[in-house]
Write an enzyme that holds these catalytic residues in place. Structure first.
Site, short mmCIF file in Angstrom:
data_model
loop_
_atom_site.label_atom_id
_atom_site.label_comp_id
_atom_site.label_asym_id
_atom_site.label_seq_id
_atom_site.Cartn_x
_atom_site.Cartn_y
_atom_site.Cartn_z
N LYS A 1 0.81 -1.20 0.00
CA LYS A 1 0.00 0.00 0.00
C LYS A 1 0.85 1.26 0.00
O LYS A 1 0.40 2.34 -0.35
CB LYS A 1 -0.88 0.03 1.28
CG LYS A 1 -1.78 -1.14 1.45
CD LYS A 1 -2.44 -1.02 2.87
CE LYS A 1 -2.98 -2.35 3.28
NZ LYS A 1 -3.46 -2.31 4.69
N GLY A 2 2.12 1.12 0.45
CA GLY A 2 2.95 2.28 0.75
C GLY A 2 3.12 3.30 -0.36
O GLY A 2 3.21 4.50 -0.10
N ASP B 1 14.78 0.52 1.95
CA ASP B 1 15.38 0.44 3.27
C ASP B 1 16.53 -0.57 3.17
O ASP B 1 17.62 -0.22 2.73
CB ASP B 1 14.27 0.02 4.23
CG ASP B 1 14.65 0.13 5.69
OD1 ASP B 1 15.44 1.02 6.01
OD2 ASP B 1 14.14 -0.66 6.50
N PHE C 1 12.78 6.33 11.54
CA PHE C 1 11.51 5.75 11.10
C PHE C 1 10.55 6.88 10.75
O PHE C 1 10.22 7.70 11.58
CB PHE C 1 10.90 4.83 12.16
CG PHE C 1 9.82 3.96 11.59
CD1 PHE C 1 10.15 2.80 10.92
CD2 PHE C 1 8.49 4.35 11.67
CE1 PHE C 1 9.16 2.01 10.34
CE2 PHE C 1 7.50 3.55 11.09
CZ PHE C 1 7.84 2.39 10.43
P1 IMP Z 1 13.12 -3.19 2.35
O1 IMP Z 1 13.78 -2.18 1.47
O2 IMP Z 1 12.86 -4.49 1.70
O3 IMP Z 1 13.82 -3.33 3.68
O4 IMP Z 1 11.69 -2.75 2.77
C1 IMP Z 1 11.13 -1.57 2.49
C2 IMP Z 1 9.75 -1.56 3.11
O5 IMP Z 1 9.83 -1.44 4.54
C3 IMP Z 1 9.02 -0.35 2.62
O6 IMP Z 1 8.27 -0.66 1.46
C4 IMP Z 1 8.17 0.03 3.80
O7 IMP Z 1 6.93 -0.64 3.76
C5 IMP Z 1 8.93 -0.46 5.00
N1 IMP Z 1 9.70 0.64 5.66
C6 IMP Z 1 11.04 0.79 5.68
N2 IMP Z 1 11.40 1.89 6.34
C7 IMP Z 1 10.27 2.48 6.74
C8 IMP Z 1 9.99 3.70 7.48
O8 IMP Z 1 10.85 4.49 7.91
N3 IMP Z 1 8.67 3.97 7.70
C9 IMP Z 1 7.67 3.16 7.25
N4 IMP Z 1 7.89 2.03 6.56
C10 IMP Z 1 9.17 1.69 6.31
MG MG Z 2 6.07 -1.14 1.48
#
Ligand code: IMP
Ligand code: MG
Length: 181
Positions: free
Chosen positions: A45-46, A104, A153
């Site tokens: 959803k992000g 992230d 965060f």
């Molecule tokens: P990654 O890059 O696979 O670790 O995951 C990224 C996902 O983690 C993103 O699509 C977000 O849903 C979640 N995420 C990572 N950092 C944050 C943050 O600071 N706030 C809210 N969601 C986050």
């Molecule tokens: Mg996400």
């Protein structure tokens, strides 16, 4: 008083800053994808808020598609990708742009890009609204980034904490008292 706003310690990116940056990204992507009809895949959803704004800054005919994915990593390895919702669009020979809220660890996008490459697109590019390079473990780089942010965060503009704050119109840092509840 809106209960969401009270939980925010600092505003990192205001509505005005976001609007200006999304406009710039839209112009850049329009230029780079000129002459093709890209498939733009929003990761729910992000990415929903960013996606809706970005799409209206693209002066291109585009095909709008959506996916819901999650990655389950084991330590520092990228792990497994689970499609909760896939697209049935045929990606073969097409230019693909993945639109994500934040990179992230990079695991989700690393795995997703690999999966999409198997469907034989002409190319796959990544656009992430936020980039937290400090936490990167996967070998992945976004082609387009809205803002590079510190390792905090953040919520708002699609990003949540426990499904809350996605509809805040800006990017903010949560007060520690909210986590500690
Ligand atoms: P990654 O890059 O696979 O670790 O995951 C990224 C996902 O983690 C993103 O699509 C977000 O849903 C979640 N995420 C990572 N950092 C944050 C943050 O600071 N706030 C809210 N969601 C986050
Ligand atoms: Mg996400």
């Amino acid at each position: 008083m809106n209960a969401m706003h009270e939980d925010i310690k600092t505003i990192l990116y205001s509505e005005e800053q976001i609007r200006a940056r999304v406009k710039e990204l839209g112009a850049q992507i329009t230029k780079d994808f000129e002459g093709s009809m890209p498939i733009v895949i929003g990761i729910l959803k992000g990415a929903i808020i960013f996606y809706a704004d970005l799409m209206r800054e693209l002066d291109l005919a585009a095909q709008l598609e959506f996916m819901i994915v999650s990655s389950y990593g084991a330590g520092t390895t990228p792990g497994q990708l689970v499609f909760k919702k896939d697209t049935d669009a045929n990606l073969e020979g097409r230019n693909i742009l993945i639109v994500e809220d934040i990179i992230d660890s990079g695991n989700t996008l690393y795995l997703l890009k690999n999966e999409l490459e198997k469907r034989k697109p002409a190319m796959v590019k990544i656009c992430a609204f936020l980039d937290k390079p400090a936490r990167r473990t996967a070998q992945i780089k976004a082609d387009y980034v809205g803002f590079v942010c510190a390792d905090e965060f953040v919520v708002g503009y699609g990003l949540d904490f426990a499904e809350k704050y996605r509809n805040l119109p800006y990017i903010g840092v949560l007060k520690p008292s909210v986590y500690e509840k």
